[in-house]
Scaffold this motif. Structure first.
Motif, mmCIF file in Angstrom:
data_model
loop_
_atom_site.group_PDB
_atom_site.id
_atom_site.type_symbol
_atom_site.label_atom_id
_atom_site.label_comp_id
_atom_site.label_asym_id
_atom_site.label_seq_id
_atom_site.Cartn_x
_atom_site.Cartn_y
_atom_site.Cartn_z
ATOM 1 N N UNK A 109 0.698 -1.348 -0.167
ATOM 2 C CA UNK A 109 -0.061 0.016 0.180
ATOM 3 C C UNK A 109 0.776 1.222 -0.013
ATOM 4 N N UNK A 110 1.958 1.178 -0.578
ATOM 5 C CA UNK A 110 2.862 2.419 -0.733
ATOM 6 C C UNK A 110 2.435 3.215 -1.984
ATOM 7 N N UNK A 111 1.698 2.687 -2.792
ATOM 8 C CA UNK A 111 1.087 3.381 -3.924
ATOM 9 C C UNK A 111 1.837 2.859 -5.303
ATOM 10 N N UNK A 112 2.757 1.769 -5.058
ATOM 11 C CA UNK A 112 3.386 1.340 -6.299
ATOM 12 C C UNK A 112 2.463 1.148 -7.384
ATOM 13 N N UNK A 113 1.429 0.560 -7.315
ATOM 14 C CA UNK A 113 0.854 0.035 -8.437
ATOM 15 C C UNK A 113 0.320 1.245 -9.263
ATOM 16 N N UNK A 114 -0.220 2.092 -8.707
ATOM 17 C CA UNK A 114 -0.888 3.341 -9.508
ATOM 18 C C UNK A 114 0.204 3.907 -10.191
ATOM 19 N N UNK A 115 1.366 4.154 -9.338
ATOM 20 C CA UNK A 115 2.420 4.860 -9.982
ATOM 21 C C UNK A 115 3.175 4.256 -11.074
ATOM 22 N N UNK A 116 3.254 2.755 -10.854
ATOM 23 C CA UNK A 116 4.127 2.114 -11.913
ATOM 24 C C UNK A 116 3.189 2.191 -13.095
ATOM 25 N N UNK A 117 1.936 1.815 -13.110
ATOM 26 C CA UNK A 117 0.915 1.950 -14.524
ATOM 27 C C UNK A 117 1.191 3.313 -15.031
#
Ligand code: DC
Length: 225
Positions: A13-21
């Motif tokens: 939940x550090x926000x990786x997925x949204x940012x990586x996309x």
């Protein structure tokens, strides 16, 4: 355009997925979520009626029955496939899977098995790969490594706002406790623990929007920062 490999590691939940996309879109590359691969293995074990928390040997036996990997579909999009079927997000992002996936991810046989499948994706071209050990173990020679963090409170708020993964009746405090437990397991496992690569750029995402974090990463990758 030169091909590049961008690694984005960090805790739950550090926000990786949204940012990586976002980063993958801006670089015109493919987005690879290695957490989805661990979740898919955990889901397969649960489907067979196993309890991943205490069945290390049985889990290693399940692996040869799984054909798992990212493939390009006809439209050029990357899809995670399990035994010929696309993996559905609603099946791997459940409270049941979240509760056991760190146990699966601790098992060396699972990590070695997935390592080869994760490395294979570099053949696809520019990739943005997120996980826990991408910069340290999976792609140690990648030139663009990032490690995202956020305060425990911020991460609990983000996870609480995500549908699916939070069990019924959960509170912000119980979500924070679950994340802290997962962090402990991910950071303290003997094989490939969660930690930043020595050459990773650390980004504290508290108070930043996903777009702002993606801007920082893309600027760095493209040599503007
Ligand atoms: O990023 P996520 O929450 O979907 O990851 C699910 C679990 O898989 C999490 O407990 C950490 C583990 N994981 C891992 O150990 N190594 C990775 N490269 C990616 C995920």
């Amino acid at each position: 355009m030169t091909l590049c490999q961008v690694t984005i590691d960090g805790p739950a939940a550090s926000g990786k997925s949204t940012v990586a996309k976002l980063v993958a879109q801006r670089l015109g590359g493919h987005y690879i979520n290695t957490g989805d691969m661990y979740r898919t293995v955990a889901c397969a074990v649960l489907r067979r009626g196993g309890d991943p928390r205490n069945q290390t040997e049985e889990i290693a036996e399940v692996l040869p029955t799984l054909d798992l990997g990212y493939v390009l579909d006809e439209g050029g999009s990357l899809v995670l496939m399990l035994n010929g079927e696309p993996v559905k997000q609603e099946e791997i992002r459940t409270a049941e899977v979240a509760a056991v996936v760190s146990y699966v991810a601790r098992i060396p046989a699972v990590r070695y098995w997935l390592r080869a499948r994760q490395r294979k994706t570099v053949e696809l071209g520019t990739i943005v790969m997120e996980g826990r050990d991408i910069g340290t173990v999976i792609l140690p020679n990648a030139s663009n490594k990032f490690f995202m963090t956020a305060s425990p409170e911020e991460r609990a708020r983000r996870r609480f706002a995500q549908p699916g993964e939070v069990p019924a009746g959960a509170t912000l405090a119980s979500v924070a406790a679950e994340i802290a437990e997962r962090d402990q397991m991910d950071m303290n496992r003997p094989v490939s623990p969660l930690r930043p690569a020595e050459d990773a750029v650390l980004i504290d995402t508290d108070g930043l929007t996903p777009e702002q974090v993606a801007d920082r990463i893309v600027d760095r990758v493209e040599g503007r920062a």
